[in-house]
Enzyme design. Structure first.
Site, PDB file in Angstrom:
ATOM      1  N   ARG A 120       0.827  -1.234   0.000  1.00 35.97           N
ATOM      2  CA  ARG A 120       0.000   0.000   0.000  1.00 35.97           C
ATOM      3  C   ARG A 120       0.848   1.265   0.000  1.00 35.97           C
ATOM      4  O   ARG A 120       0.412   2.325   0.426  1.00 35.97           O
ATOM      5  CB  ARG A 120      -0.982   0.010   1.164  1.00 35.97           C
ATOM      6  CG  ARG A 120      -1.955  -1.142   1.121  1.00 35.97           C
ATOM      7  CD  ARG A 120      -3.256  -0.813   1.812  1.00 35.97           C
ATOM      8  NE  ARG A 120      -4.197  -1.912   1.634  1.00 35.97           N
ATOM      9  CZ  ARG A 120      -4.317  -2.924   2.486  1.00 35.97           C
ATOM     10  NH1 ARG A 120      -3.574  -2.978   3.570  1.00 35.97           N
ATOM     11  NH2 ARG A 120      -5.166  -3.888   2.242  1.00 35.97           N
ATOM     12  N   LYS A 142       3.222  11.351 -11.359  1.00 40.55           N
ATOM     13  CA  LYS A 142       2.350  10.539 -12.221  1.00 40.55           C
ATOM     14  C   LYS A 142       3.069   9.225 -12.488  1.00 40.55           C
ATOM     15  O   LYS A 142       4.207   9.224 -12.977  1.00 40.55           O
ATOM     16  CB  LYS A 142       2.062  11.255 -13.539  1.00 40.55           C
ATOM     17  CG  LYS A 142       0.975  12.297 -13.426  1.00 40.55           C
ATOM     18  CD  LYS A 142       0.538  12.774 -14.798  1.00 40.55           C
ATOM     19  CE  LYS A 142      -0.533  13.845 -14.680  1.00 40.55           C
ATOM     20  NZ  LYS A 142      -0.886  14.439 -15.985  1.00 40.55           N
ATOM     21  N   GLU A 184       9.889  19.131 -24.639  1.00 42.97           N
ATOM     22  CA  GLU A 184       9.197  19.325 -23.348  1.00 42.97           C
ATOM     23  C   GLU A 184       9.812  20.490 -22.568  1.00 42.97           C
ATOM     24  O   GLU A 184       9.151  21.115 -21.753  1.00 42.97           O
ATOM     25  CB  GLU A 184       9.242  18.040 -22.513  1.00 42.97           C
ATOM     26  CG  GLU A 184       8.590  16.830 -23.185  1.00 42.97           C
ATOM     27  CD  GLU A 184       7.082  16.707 -22.933  1.00 42.97           C
ATOM     28  OE1 GLU A 184       6.502  17.609 -22.312  1.00 42.97           O
ATOM     29  OE2 GLU A 184       6.501  15.695 -23.382  1.00 42.97           O
ATOM     30  N   LYS A 226       7.850  23.020 -13.437  1.00 43.71           N
ATOM     31  CA  LYS A 226       6.981  21.859 -13.178  1.00 43.71           C
ATOM     32  C   LYS A 226       6.621  21.793 -11.698  1.00 43.71           C
ATOM     33  O   LYS A 226       5.475  21.523 -11.332  1.00 43.71           O
ATOM     34  CB  LYS A 226       7.667  20.572 -13.635  1.00 43.71           C
ATOM     35  CG  LYS A 226       6.856  19.343 -13.291  1.00 43.71           C
ATOM     36  CD  LYS A 226       6.519  18.462 -14.431  1.00 43.71           C
ATOM     37  CE  LYS A 226       5.458  17.434 -14.038  1.00 43.71           C
ATOM     38  NZ  LYS A 226       5.431  16.289 -14.902  1.00 43.71           N
ATOM     39  N   GLU A 236      -4.306  17.423 -10.749  1.00 42.54           N
ATOM     40  CA  GLU A 236      -4.845  17.876 -12.039  1.00 42.54           C
ATOM     41  C   GLU A 236      -6.360  18.074 -11.994  1.00 42.54           C
ATOM     42  O   GLU A 236      -7.089  17.651 -12.896  1.00 42.54           O
ATOM     43  CB  GLU A 236      -4.456  16.855 -13.127  1.00 42.54           C
ATOM     44  CG  GLU A 236      -4.423  17.483 -14.523  1.00 42.54           C
ATOM     45  CD  GLU A 236      -3.766  16.587 -15.563  1.00 42.54           C
ATOM     46  OE1 GLU A 236      -2.667  16.066 -15.293  1.00 42.54           O
ATOM     47  OE2 GLU A 236      -4.358  16.424 -16.643  1.00 42.54           O
ATOM     48  N   ARG A 241      -2.485  22.086 -13.736  1.00 43.26           N
ATOM     49  CA  ARG A 241      -1.584  21.025 -14.197  1.00 43.26           C
ATOM     50  C   ARG A 241      -1.913  20.611 -15.632  1.00 43.26           C
ATOM     51  O   ARG A 241      -1.033  20.187 -16.371  1.00 43.26           O
ATOM     52  CB  ARG A 241      -1.655  19.814 -13.246  1.00 43.26           C
ATOM     53  CG  ARG A 241      -0.608  18.775 -13.592  1.00 43.26           C
ATOM     54  CD  ARG A 241      -0.372  17.772 -12.489  1.00 43.26           C
ATOM     55  NE  ARG A 241       0.697  16.857 -12.892  1.00 43.26           N
ATOM     56  CZ  ARG A 241       1.334  16.035 -12.094  1.00 43.26           C
ATOM     57  NH1 ARG A 241       1.020  15.985 -10.824  1.00 43.26           N
ATOM     58  NH2 ARG A 241       2.298  15.259 -12.558  1.00 43.26           N
ATOM     59  N   ASN A 245      -0.198  19.689 -20.539  1.00 43.50           N
ATOM     60  CA  ASN A 245      -0.564  18.848 -21.686  1.00 43.50           C
ATOM     61  C   ASN A 245      -0.557  19.629 -23.003  1.00 43.50           C
ATOM     62  O   ASN A 245      -1.055  19.137 -24.014  1.00 43.50           O
ATOM     63  CB  ASN A 245      -1.957  18.241 -21.463  1.00 43.50           C
ATOM     64  CG  ASN A 245      -1.975  17.292 -20.279  1.00 43.50           C
ATOM     65  OD1 ASN A 245      -0.976  16.624 -20.006  1.00 43.50           O
ATOM     66  ND2 ASN A 245      -3.079  17.256 -19.557  1.00 43.50           N
ATOM     67  N   HIS A 248      -0.371  18.035 -26.440  1.00 42.18           N
ATOM     68  CA  HIS A 248      -0.562  16.595 -26.263  1.00 42.18           C
ATOM     69  C   HIS A 248      -1.818  16.064 -26.959  1.00 42.18           C
ATOM     70  O   HIS A 248      -1.861  14.898 -27.309  1.00 42.18           O
ATOM     71  CB  HIS A 248      -0.598  16.239 -24.778  1.00 42.18           C
ATOM     72  CG  HIS A 248       0.767  16.203 -24.143  1.00 42.18           C
ATOM     73  ND1 HIS A 248       1.603  17.308 -24.116  1.00 42.18           N
ATOM     74  CD2 HIS A 248       1.465  15.208 -23.532  1.00 42.18           C
ATOM     75  CE1 HIS A 248       2.738  16.980 -23.499  1.00 42.18           C
ATOM     76  NE2 HIS A 248       2.673  15.718 -23.146  1.00 42.18           N
ATOM     77  N   HIS A 252      -1.204  13.472 -29.494  1.00 44.03           N
ATOM     78  CA  HIS A 252      -1.718  12.123 -29.243  1.00 44.03           C
ATOM     79  C   HIS A 252      -2.269  11.511 -30.538  1.00 44.03           C
ATOM     80  O   HIS A 252      -2.051  10.332 -30.830  1.00 44.03           O
ATOM     81  CB  HIS A 252      -2.813  12.184 -28.173  1.00 44.03           C
ATOM     82  CG  HIS A 252      -3.520  10.886 -27.965  1.00 44.03           C
ATOM     83  ND1 HIS A 252      -3.021   9.899 -27.159  1.00 44.03           N
ATOM     84  CD2 HIS A 252      -4.670  10.393 -28.494  1.00 44.03           C
ATOM     85  CE1 HIS A 252      -3.835   8.858 -27.191  1.00 44.03           C
ATOM     86  NE2 HIS A 252      -4.848   9.143 -27.995  1.00 44.03           N
ATOM     87  N   HIS A 266       7.455  10.403 -28.512  1.00 43.90           N
ATOM     88  CA  HIS A 266       6.468  11.226 -27.793  1.00 43.90           C
ATOM     89  C   HIS A 266       6.811  12.721 -27.882  1.00 43.90           C
ATOM     90  O   HIS A 266       5.957  13.548 -28.206  1.00 43.90           O
ATOM     91  CB  HIS A 266       6.391  10.769 -26.332  1.00 43.90           C
ATOM     92  CG  HIS A 266       5.480  11.608 -25.507  1.00 43.90           C
ATOM     93  ND1 HIS A 266       4.104  11.618 -25.687  1.00 43.90           N
ATOM     94  CD2 HIS A 266       5.742  12.504 -24.518  1.00 43.90           C
ATOM     95  CE1 HIS A 266       3.567  12.479 -24.835  1.00 43.90           C
ATOM     96  NE2 HIS A 266       4.539  13.033 -24.109  1.00 43.90           N
TER      97      HIS A 266
HETATM   98  N1  GLY Z   1       3.492  15.188 -17.885  1.00 48.53           N
HETATM   99  C1  GLY Z   1       2.410  15.950 -17.454  1.00 48.53           C
HETATM  100  C2  GLY Z   1       2.218  15.971 -15.977  1.00 48.53           C
HETATM  101  O1  GLY Z   1       3.069  15.494 -15.249  1.00 48.53           O
HETATM  102  O2  GLY Z   1       1.218  16.441 -15.529  1.00 48.53           O
END
Ligand code: GLY
Length: 366
Positions: A120, A142, A184, A226, A236, A241, A245, A248, A252, A266
């Site tokens: 956990r 993430k 990025e 970031k 998010e 946040r 994107n 993206h 995508h 990517h």
């Molecule tokens: N890569 C986008 C984020 O971490 O929110």
């Protein structure tokens, strides 16, 4: 050396950025290890760095155990997750222990998720070895694996306890992968920092050619951006946040069309996606044509794709829009798009009509 604090209350942690840091990683990790054996998960591509890291842990009196998994996106799977969690349990990993993720985004996402669910939740340390992982995926928590239905559809938010970034490991990164990660970096300028975009226009080529000081500066600046955005909206849910994107949603569709393969990395898809987002914004009068041209020109100057043709995507607009409909950010049939009022002035638009997007894509050269 730069230390960026990711301020998340009880889940706060430091991101340390310094050339040569890998050789001193042991000293930084020793307090977290509490004298216990530390598992290191790495892929075969980073074997020399694994040796440096283990030697540094040895020198700091920290015993380690290496778990090497196959390089590549296929390792973000249930099968590898099962193998990894079984290995970690066999090693007797406890909740208070820390697992080190040494590698690119695949390793970081996989180890982050494995440690999110193991007992956990136990600790992990990110040591990212690609530019993309250094400026984006290793910071912010993430984590996850891919599902049959799409990429990153299974996962959890799980923050690392420490991130160690050594820009010199980029020296052995293939130039194409370095460029893809650079997209990025530039993205942070496009989102809300016009001054940093201008810095990229002036210094980006030198950074890509190997200038260590510029690399260190750009990584530290990106990580600080970031950390700020994640600190404002960790899960998010507030629209902040989501700005990360940028590029993206268009990207995508391109990645999906390329079969999520090496045909289009990517970061390359994100670069083309940013150019399309700015192009769409200019075509609708939201931002100036000059700003959209600056974005495309910077991608051209740094060898990144600035649209469908350069990304090698010839699919009809309807097919690309169909890929967007399956985007995981879709909500109630509506897809949120990141558009721009100018460089450094990105915003979330939840009302974009897919018919307009299709018409815009239909006009793009192939
Ligand atoms: N890569 C986008 C984020 O971490 O929110």
């Amino acid at each position: 050396m730069t230390i960026v604090r990711v301020a998340l209350g009880a889940r706060s942690y430091d991101v340390v950025i310094e050339a040569g840091l890998l050789g001193q990683a042991g000293e930084r990790i020793a307090p977290l290890a509490r004298g216990r054996r530390v598992p290191i998960v790495a892929d075969a591509n980073v074997a020399p760095y694994l040796e440096t890291l283990r030697a540094s842990l040895d020198a700091a009196g920290v015993p380690s155990e290496a778990i090497v998994i196959p390089a590549g996106e296929k390792s973000k799977s249930w099968a590898t997750l099962e193998m990894l969690t079984d290995r970690l349990l066999d090693l007797g990993v406890e909740r208070g222990d820390h697992v080190i993720a040494l590698g690119g985004g695949v390793i970081g996402d996989l180890v982050g998720f494995a440690t999110a669910i193991l007992k956990r939740g136990c600790g992990f340390v990110q040591i990212p070895t690609t530019l993309l992982a250094q400026v984006d995926s290793s910071v912010g928590g993430k984590t996850g694996i891919n599902a049959r239905a799409g990429k990153n559809l299974i996962g959890a938010f799980h923050q690392p306890k420490l991130v160690l970034i050594d820009p010199t490991v980029l020296d052995t990164l293939p130039p194409r992968e370095l460029r893809a990660g650079y997209a990025e970096v530039v993205k942070y300028g496009l989102i809300d920092d016009a001054e940093f975009f201008a810095w990229c226009e002036t210094h980006g080529s030198a950074l890509l050619a190997g200038d260590v000081a510029r690399r260190e500066f750009a990584i530290a600046h990106s990580v600080a951006a970031k950390a700020r955005i994640v600190g404002e909206d960790e899960f998010e849910t507030l629209g902040r946040r989501a700005l990360l994107n940028l590029g993206h949603t268009f990207g995508h569709a391109l990645e999906a069309e390329a079969g999520f393969s090496d045909r289009l990395l990517h970061g390359e898809a994100v670069a083309a996606g940013c150019a399309l987002a700015f192009g769409y914004s200019a075509a609708h009068g939201f931002c100036s044509v000059e700003d959209a041209v600056r974005v495309s020109s910077h991608w051209q100057a740094t060898g990144l794709p600035d649209g469908l043709a350069a990304a090698g995507i010839a699919a009809p607009a309807e097919t690309l829009v169909e890929h967007m409909r399956h985007d995981k950010k879709a909500s109630g049939g509506q897809i949120p798009f990141l558009l721009a009022r100018g460089i450094g002035r990105t915003y979330l638009d939840k009302q974009v009509s897919l018919e307009d997007v299709r018409d815009y894509l239909a006009m793009q050269p192939r």
